[in-house]
Write a protein that holds these residues in place. Sequence first.
Motif, PDB file in Angstrom:
ATOM      1  N   GLU A   1      46.132  29.528  76.128  1.00  0.00           N
ATOM      2  CA  GLU A   1      47.431  28.900  76.370  1.00  0.00           C
ATOM      3  C   GLU A   1      48.349  28.966  75.154  1.00  0.00           C
ATOM      4  N   ASP A   2      47.761  29.008  73.955  1.00  0.00           N
ATOM      5  CA  ASP A   2      48.579  29.108  72.744  1.00  0.00           C
ATOM      6  C   ASP A   2      49.334  30.433  72.672  1.00  0.00           C
ATOM      7  N   HIS A   3      48.881  31.425  73.451  1.00  0.00           N
ATOM      8  CA  HIS A   3      49.555  32.729  73.477  1.00  0.00           C
ATOM      9  C   HIS A   3      50.713  32.765  74.473  1.00  0.00           C
ATOM     10  N   LEU A   4      50.993  31.637  75.106  1.00  0.00           N
ATOM     11  CA  LEU A   4      52.015  31.575  76.146  1.00  0.00           C
ATOM     12  C   LEU A   4      53.011  30.471  75.818  1.00  0.00           C
ATOM     13  N   PRO A   5      54.208  30.534  76.389  1.00  0.00           N
ATOM     14  CA  PRO A   5      55.200  29.483  76.111  1.00  0.00           C
ATOM     15  C   PRO A   5      54.768  28.138  76.684  1.00  0.00           C
ATOM     16  N   LEU A   6      55.249  27.077  76.089  1.00  0.00           N
ATOM     17  CA  LEU A   6      54.987  25.731  76.598  1.00  0.00           C
ATOM     18  C   LEU A   6      55.833  25.502  77.842  1.00  0.00           C
TER      19      LEU A   6
ATOM     20  N   GLU B   1      46.175  50.255  76.461  1.00  0.00           N
ATOM     21  CA  GLU B   1      46.953  51.436  76.103  1.00  0.00           C
ATOM     22  C   GLU B   1      47.744  51.292  74.805  1.00  0.00           C
ATOM     23  N   LYS B   2      48.060  50.067  74.431  1.00  0.00           N
ATOM     24  CA  LYS B   2      48.837  49.827  73.206  1.00  0.00           C
ATOM     25  C   LYS B   2      48.164  48.724  72.393  1.00  0.00           C
ATOM     26  N   PRO B   3      46.949  48.999  71.906  1.00  0.00           N
ATOM     27  CA  PRO B   3      46.161  47.947  71.244  1.00  0.00           C
ATOM     28  C   PRO B   3      46.836  47.358  70.009  1.00  0.00           C
ATOM     29  N   ASP B   4      47.614  48.152  69.274  1.00  0.00           N
ATOM     30  CA  ASP B   4      48.288  47.611  68.092  1.00  0.00           C
ATOM     31  C   ASP B   4      49.326  46.568  68.488  1.00  0.00           C
ATOM     32  N   ALA B   5      50.111  46.867  69.525  1.00  0.00           N
ATOM     33  CA  ALA B   5      51.107  45.905  70.004  1.00  0.00           C
ATOM     34  C   ALA B   5      50.416  44.645  70.510  1.00  0.00           C
ATOM     35  N   PHE B   6      49.319  44.817  71.233  1.00  0.00           N
ATOM     36  CA  PHE B   6      48.577  43.672  71.746  1.00  0.00           C
ATOM     37  C   PHE B   6      48.058  42.813  70.598  1.00  0.00           C
ATOM     38  N   LYS B   7      47.483  43.468  69.589  1.00  0.00           N
ATOM     39  CA  LYS B   7      46.915  42.748  68.443  1.00  0.00           C
ATOM     40  C   LYS B   7      47.988  41.992  67.672  1.00  0.00           C
ATOM     41  N   ASN B   8      49.179  42.572  67.555  1.00  0.00           N
ATOM     42  CA  ASN B   8      50.255  41.974  66.764  1.00  0.00           C
ATOM     43  C   ASN B   8      51.041  40.898  67.517  1.00  0.00           C
ATOM     44  N   THR B   9      50.736  40.717  68.791  1.00  0.00           N
ATOM     45  CA  THR B   9      51.481  39.758  69.607  1.00  0.00           C
ATOM     46  C   THR B   9      50.888  38.362  69.477  1.00  0.00           C
TER      47      THR B   9
ATOM     48  N   ASP C   1      55.733  38.430  67.667  1.00  0.00           N
ATOM     49  CA  ASP C   1      54.733  38.177  66.637  1.00  0.00           C
ATOM     50  C   ASP C   1      54.920  36.780  66.038  1.00  0.00           C
ATOM     51  N   HIS C   2      54.174  36.483  64.961  1.00  0.00           N
ATOM     52  CA  HIS C   2      54.243  35.150  64.358  1.00  0.00           C
ATOM     53  C   HIS C   2      55.603  34.864  63.728  1.00  0.00           C
ATOM     54  N   ASP C   3      56.386  35.917  63.481  1.00  0.00           N
ATOM     55  CA  ASP C   3      57.733  35.744  62.936  1.00  0.00           C
ATOM     56  C   ASP C   3      58.794  35.766  64.027  1.00  0.00           C
ATOM     57  N   ASN C   4      58.336  35.691  65.288  1.00  0.00           N
ATOM     58  CA  ASN C   4      59.221  35.672  66.461  1.00  0.00           C
ATOM     59  C   ASN C   4      59.995  36.975  66.641  1.00  0.00           C
ATOM     60  N   LYS C   5      59.463  38.067  66.127  1.00  0.00           N
ATOM     61  CA  LYS C   5      60.061  39.390  66.331  1.00  0.00           C
ATOM     62  C   LYS C   5      59.338  40.090  67.476  1.00  0.00           C
ATOM     63  N   ALA C   6      60.104  40.850  68.256  1.00  0.00           N
ATOM     64  CA  ALA C   6      59.531  41.515  69.426  1.00  0.00           C
ATOM     65  C   ALA C   6      58.509  42.565  69.019  1.00  0.00           C
ATOM     66  N   THR C   7      57.362  42.552  69.679  1.00  0.00           N
ATOM     67  CA  THR C   7      56.327  43.570  69.460  1.00  0.00           C
ATOM     68  C   THR C   7      56.326  44.622  70.561  1.00  0.00           C
ATOM     69  N   THR C   8      57.081  44.376  71.616  1.00  0.00           N
ATOM     70  CA  THR C   8      57.190  45.315  72.732  1.00  0.00           C
ATOM     71  C   THR C   8      58.638  45.348  73.198  1.00  0.00           C
TER      72      THR C   8
END
Length: 489
Positions: free
Chosen positions: A203-208, A145-153, A89-96
């Motif tokens: 691309e912003d959703h992926l690592p540089l 299947e896990k829309p909340d996790a997807f949304k929070n990522t 997530d935006h705080d760098n905590k795992a969502t999955t």
Amino acid sequence: MNSSLILALDIGTSSIRAGLFDTRANEIPETMIQIGRDPGLRQGETVIDADELFLQVVSLIDDLIGRTGAKNIDYAATSAFWHSLLGIDHDNKATTSVFGWDETRPRSAVRSLRKDLDEDQVHRRTGCRLHASYWPAKILWLKEEKPDAFKNTAKWISFSDYIFLKLFGKTVTSVSMASGTGLFDIRKCAWDLPLLDYLGICEDHLPLVVEADRETFTLSGEYSERWGSLRGVKWFPAVGDGAANNIGVNCVENGRACLMVGTSGAMRVAFEGEVPGEIPPGLWCYRIDRRRIIIGGALSDGGGLYQWLKDNLQLDPIDKTTSNSIENSLPDAHGLTFMPFLAGERSTGYHDDAKGAIIGLTASSGSADIVRSALESVAYRFAAIYSQLNEVAEIREIYASGGALRDSPVWTQIICDVLGKDLHFPQIREASLRGAVLLASEASGQINHIADQGEADVKIFDFNPEYQAIYENGRKRHEDYYKIILNEF
């Protein structure tokens, strides 16, 4: 110890290892540390906790510093398992959790991908087929299947990227790790925009992706304080374990293939040059770096199958009695056909729903017969990969590696006889670590070229032409059943 050392870290499926090497990839004695771990697979569901695994990595480095003092280390290199995915997530905590290559639940998304996309074009751009092991299927499955996790990522990253985020405060990756995602254009060395658009991410959703293979990073924050002796060490982004393995056993030219059996199995050719115009349909193609590519096929069942045989048949294939029994029996004399798809199929058919099977059982069939037929079946799958690899690389030599083969010369000989090629087995125990070190040494200018470091001592397995002829019949029967069971007419 020598001056100018390299700390090497290997994040594997079933263990993590660390040690010190000199810049010519010679292991410094008594520095190697290993922590075994449960891969976390439960009925096709990956249950790896990102923070738990990261703490194991931290503990490993703590132990290495405690054992060696971590003096004279200038660089650090990392090899890590390909295809892993987790969200943060935006705080760098795992969502999955961390989804590995063996996570099969996204197979339901593969059907949608194949319906909506031109798989041949995706394969040509990314080097990857549409399959549950790759990111497109995983992300689409999570979205559905896990829309909340997807949304929070906020970002999708590999586990090795998560390590870098924790240690260096940067969300970056290498072209090597990116190319194993199935979401990366291996010709343009950039994220594949058509797939991103289809998945509804950018691309912003992926690592540089680092701009240069020689780019390095230094520790920041709490780990700079925790490991003061490593504060100035320059860390290279991780490379895929398969790429590092090829480099480590000196398989870095078009005519030389590396056949590896660890938890899974693979056969690969690495070389400098361009991506082939056409990639055979049963193979994948990734990048080692911006100069080199690696092309091959992967089996889901290698050492994992080995462990299944041990657990369920109460026969250890490397036990002396069992090994002698297998060695003293004739090839394919059991009349059994084993389908080694206990974890689904990757190369060459990419059937996510594939299941294992034993065909031809009679009252006279024994557990040792099943074990031998299983070992032979893996060799048959390697033969299918080898056939397609020869379309893009005229293979003159095959080098073997991996703990499963090192522990079982009988299995190595079976594969040798099925392929009808002598197998060269370099006496290198830590091939992936060595490969990562060589790439780091080259990128940092410590050596001119990875191919200049000479050959290790090699044990040669000579194939038996008589046995190869027998195995031709066994392989044909195997392929016939393969087509029936997997509807490949």
